[in-house]
Write an enzyme that holds these catalytic residues in place. Structure first.
Site, mmCIF file in Angstrom:
data_model
loop_
_atom_site.group_PDB
_atom_site.id
_atom_site.type_symbol
_atom_site.label_atom_id
_atom_site.label_comp_id
_atom_site.label_asym_id
_atom_site.label_seq_id
_atom_site.Cartn_x
_atom_site.Cartn_y
_atom_site.Cartn_z
ATOM 1 N N CYS A 186 111.791 46.377 75.503
ATOM 2 C CA CYS A 186 110.857 46.447 74.381
ATOM 3 C C CYS A 186 110.958 47.750 73.589
ATOM 4 O O CYS A 186 110.565 47.791 72.420
ATOM 5 C CB CYS A 186 109.419 46.297 74.878
ATOM 6 S SG CYS A 186 109.211 45.056 76.150
ATOM 7 N N HIS A 322 101.740 51.242 71.442
ATOM 8 C CA HIS A 322 102.523 50.095 71.924
ATOM 9 C C HIS A 322 101.625 48.862 71.891
ATOM 10 O O HIS A 322 102.031 47.811 71.420
ATOM 11 C CB HIS A 322 103.045 50.385 73.329
ATOM 12 C CG HIS A 322 104.008 49.366 73.835
ATOM 13 N ND1 HIS A 322 105.197 49.074 73.214
ATOM 14 C CD2 HIS A 322 103.946 48.553 74.932
ATOM 15 C CE1 HIS A 322 105.838 48.136 73.880
ATOM 16 N NE2 HIS A 322 105.098 47.794 74.925
ATOM 17 N N HIS A 361 104.445 40.409 69.484
ATOM 18 C CA HIS A 361 105.383 41.323 70.142
ATOM 19 C C HIS A 361 106.812 40.901 69.801
ATOM 20 O O HIS A 361 107.300 39.880 70.275
ATOM 21 C CB HIS A 361 105.158 41.282 71.654
ATOM 22 C CG HIS A 361 105.821 42.390 72.393
ATOM 23 N ND1 HIS A 361 106.850 43.146 71.883
ATOM 24 C CD2 HIS A 361 105.601 42.895 73.650
ATOM 25 C CE1 HIS A 361 107.249 44.041 72.766
ATOM 26 N NE2 HIS A 361 106.490 43.920 73.851
ATOM 27 N N SER A 628 150.072 60.691 17.117
ATOM 28 C CA SER A 628 149.996 61.954 16.385
ATOM 29 C C SER A 628 149.178 62.973 17.177
ATOM 30 O O SER A 628 149.529 63.309 18.310
ATOM 31 C CB SER A 628 149.407 61.703 14.998
ATOM 32 O OG SER A 628 149.478 62.860 14.195
#
Length: 729
Positions: A186, A322, A361, A628
């Site tokens: 994870c 988390h 998750h 030229s």
């Protein structure tokens, strides 16, 4: 400044700038949509009907099971991989892990957002990414036993192995820095970000792609709830709430592009936030089981990240946790945070949230999802709500610590310190990561463009994709009306690869650009054609020639100024006063420019500066030709002689010509053979420009007489604006 911050000043690491983000999460296919979802407090978990699940092939007994939760986080369009864009055949794409397909698409978008074209980028770009378990391999490929006996078996292995997630990006996108697959469950994507920062701090690379992907296929399916497990019993994720029962499995892809701050500032990148410090560790055996979290392990990694960043805990305004909403995980995470923030005596001042309440998750991509959420919050100076929080988990004591769960959208106020945040990601198996973020430094906006029109080049591999790209850019311009059109045009021009189906829009404002972008037209191109620069001779001069370029293009202005400064002692005058006369002095300037001694150096200056401008835009000649005076410009740019020598030669040549007897030149619409019949002692054939286009030189009397004769015969002719009979004996 606190003692911790003061002590860290001398050894402080250079911040790492986050200059681009690309993502595909449930309910959001890009970072803009993701931020809108977070602002609105939307939950993107999808709930399925029995009919949907049965039609998708889910077993009817499973659908009827009382513990079967009919929900999941789903991302759209995973079956729409553009194999042609990346040079894959349909069969190769079919045998490839969808997670790696999604990473390729996101990485392409990431580099385009950062205006980093790998084929032009002079630095080294690294890749640190990881993917989840390849369920597609188990369910779709290995189930087909015929593949084991075919020549496709090896291709299937190459397309499926986690080891190739990073190197596939490097190969297909031409990224030549370190390329390493990261896998820590994870925490994978946040560990990848940490590793990328280390690589930048060690100067192993100059830019880095970092993140991860998880695709749970088939997406149209639920999961079986087990009491005491990680998944939620009802399809909702309620971090830190009294009713928290677990998380929801989801698919997701997220990538960030990182550079050292000094490089990002030098490259004039958009900087969304900076990483001040990061840390990674493992719990070891200091926990009740392999899959369980550890208070000490999490507290240690947070404290280390704060120390690396050189910031005090009290200066952190927000923590992206988390936050899995599991009965075991949430209390341990808060206990670890309180331990790491033990020196922070202020109560409930630091907001807390978890993106899992919005999207579930996303496993391997969970860390980068939280990182992108927090970066967007810093960039927009708002803290989005953490959903489904009504009453605190009774196992968590928020009142005695610095944290509170933020359950509403609120402004992110400025304090005595810059806005700062921490992002956590903890993996099953015990690998923990924590990153300290800080708001981006104030950057002066780009200056106002001097160009009245902007050129926007777009390209794709098919007309359909090109039109979709055009429509998306038109929508972006409509939604960002204050963004400078010049900045958009520049970023697209220098930061995207040139593909064969192309479209160019030239516009002076947003509305005009939007209208032209929505027009369905394109051009199919072959290989880039060879370019020839052709430089004309005298007779092409005009008062005010190049004046708009001189006012709007710094390169052109610089080259004109350089030439005129070098010519000043040679001509005894500032040529700019003749080229770009002030109002009321045009007639005098026209008279000066009619003189060969002035006209020829003036033409040289304009032609030379224009060539340098084109070459600064990467429009470079394969060959050059001049007529030229133009021959001298071609020779100078080709390196035959220096600019100083060329200007000396041209100015002295012009001075000598000015002293010669005056004359005239006549352009004649006739063949060389016809012209020969009109020549004599006072007339000469000066040039044969085409089969029926010639130029005759001679005395003014003879040229006037010839012009009358040709007019009477109905032969087209035109006198040239010259003072001498050039290209004649």
């Amino acid at each position: 400044m606190t003692m911790i911050e003061q002590a860290a000043t001398d050894a402080e690491l250079e911040p790492i700038a986050i200059v681009a983000m690309a993502c595909r999460f449930p309910g959001a296919n890009d970072s803009d949509a993701f931020w809108r979802m977070l602002q609105n407090g939307d939950e993107a978990i999808r709930f399925f009907s029995d009919e949907e699940l049965l039609a998708a092939g889910v077993d009817s007994e499973r659908v009827k099971h009382p513990d079967y939760v009919k929900a999941k986080g789903v991302i759209d369009g995973i079956e729409d991989f553009d194999a042609y864009l990346f040079g894959y055949t349909p069969k190769e794409a079919e045998l490839m892990d969808p997670q790696q397909r999604a990473l390729l698409e996101c990485a392409w978008q990431l580099l385009e957002q950062a205006a980093l074209n790998p084929d032009r980028y002079e630095g080294s770009c690294a890749v640190y990414v990881g993917v989840g378990m390849n369920i597609y391999l188990l369910n779709n490929l290995l189930a087909n036993f015929r593949l084991r006996e075919s020549s496709d078996f090896y291709q299937m292995l190459i397309g499926s192995d986690k080891d190739f997630a990073a190197t596939r990006l490097s190969y297909k996108l031409n990224l030549k820095g370190p390329s390493i697959a990261v896998n820590t469950a994870c925490s994978t994507s946040l560990v990848a970000v940490h590793t990328a920062c280390q690589s930048l701090w060690d100067f192993q690379c100059d830019a880095a792609v970092a993140g991860g992907a998880t695709l749970l296929v088939p997406q149209l399916s639920g999961y079986l709830y087990q009491q005491g497990g990680i998944p939620s019993p009802d399809g909702h994720c309620r971090p830190f709430d009294a009713k928290a029962g677990g998380t929801v499995p989801s698919s997701g892809v997220g990538l960030v592009l990182l550079k050292r701050l000094s490089d990002a500032l030098n490259d004039k990148d958009t900087i969304y936030a900076v990483i001040k410090g990061s840390a990674v560790n493992n719990d070891g055996s200091d926990k009740i089981g392999f899959t369980a979290p550890s208070v000490n392990g999490q507290a240690a990694v947070i404290a280390e990240a704060l120390a690396v960043a050189g910031v005090a805990p009290g200066s952190i305004d927000y923590i992206e946790a988390h936050g899995t909403a599991t009965p075991l995980g949430d209390p341990i995470e808060i206990a670890a945070l309180k331990l790491a923030y033990a020196d922070d005596g202020e109560k409930q001042h630091c907001a807390l949230g978890s993106v899992k309440s919005n999207i579930g998750h996303t496993d391997t991509a969970a860390g980068v999802a939280g990182l992108i959420k927090t970066v967007l919050a810093l960039y927009h100076r708002q803290i989005p709500p953490s959903l489904h929080y009504f009453e605190p988990n009774p196992a968590i004591d928020f009142a005695t610590g610095p944290f509170y769960v933020n359950s509403r959208l609120q402004p992110w106020p400025k304090t005595t310190s810059p806005r700062r945040a921490g992002v956590s990601s903890f993996g099953i198996g015990g690998t923990n990561a924590h990153v300290i973020l800080e708001e981006a430094p104030a950057i002066s906006p780009s200056g106002v463009s001097l160009r009245s029109l902007q050129l926007i080049p777009l390209s794709a591999k098919s007309p359909e994709v090109l039109q979709a790209l055009s429509s998306k850019l038109a929508m972006h311009l409509r939604d960002n009306s204050t963004q400078a059109l010049a900045d958009v045009a520049y970023s697209i021009a220098v930061g995207r690869r040139e593909l064969p189906v192309r479209k160019i829009v030239v516009a002076g404002n947003h509305d005009e650009a939007i209208r032209l972008l929505n027009d369905a037209y394109y051009q199919q191109t072959a290989d880039a054609p060879a370019i020839v620069f052709m430089f004309p001779g005298q007779g092409t001069r005009l008062i005010g020639m190049g004046v708009e370029l001189y006012r709007s293009e710094p390169v052109f202005e610089e080259q004109v100024d350089r030439c005129c400064d070098l010519l000043l002692p040679l001509l005894g005058m500032d040529l700019r006063r003749v080229l770009f006369p002030i109002t009321g002095h045009e007639a005098a300037a026209e008279a000066e420019l009619a003189k060969t001694q002035v006209a020829q150096p003036a033409l040289f200056v304009i032609e030379y500066a224009l060539a340098q401008l084109l070459m600064s835009w990467n429009i470079k000649p394969s060959a050059m030709i001049g007529h030229s005076l133009g021959e001298y410009v071609a020779a100078c740019i080709a390196g035959v002689f220096s600019l100083q020598d060329a200007l000396l030669l041209v100015s002295e040549r012009a001075r000598l010509m000015q002293q010669a007897e005056s004359g005239a030149m006549l352009a004649v619409m006739a063949s060389e053979a016809s012209c020969q019949a009109w020549l004599g002692d006072s007339l000469a054939l000066a040039a044969v420009n085409a089969e029926d286009q010639c130029v005759i030189s001679g005395s003014l009397v003879a040229i006037n007489a010839l012009q009358k004769r040709l007019n009477a015969s109905g032969i087209g002719c035109k006198p040239l604006a010259v003072s001498h009979a050039f290209h004649s004996p």
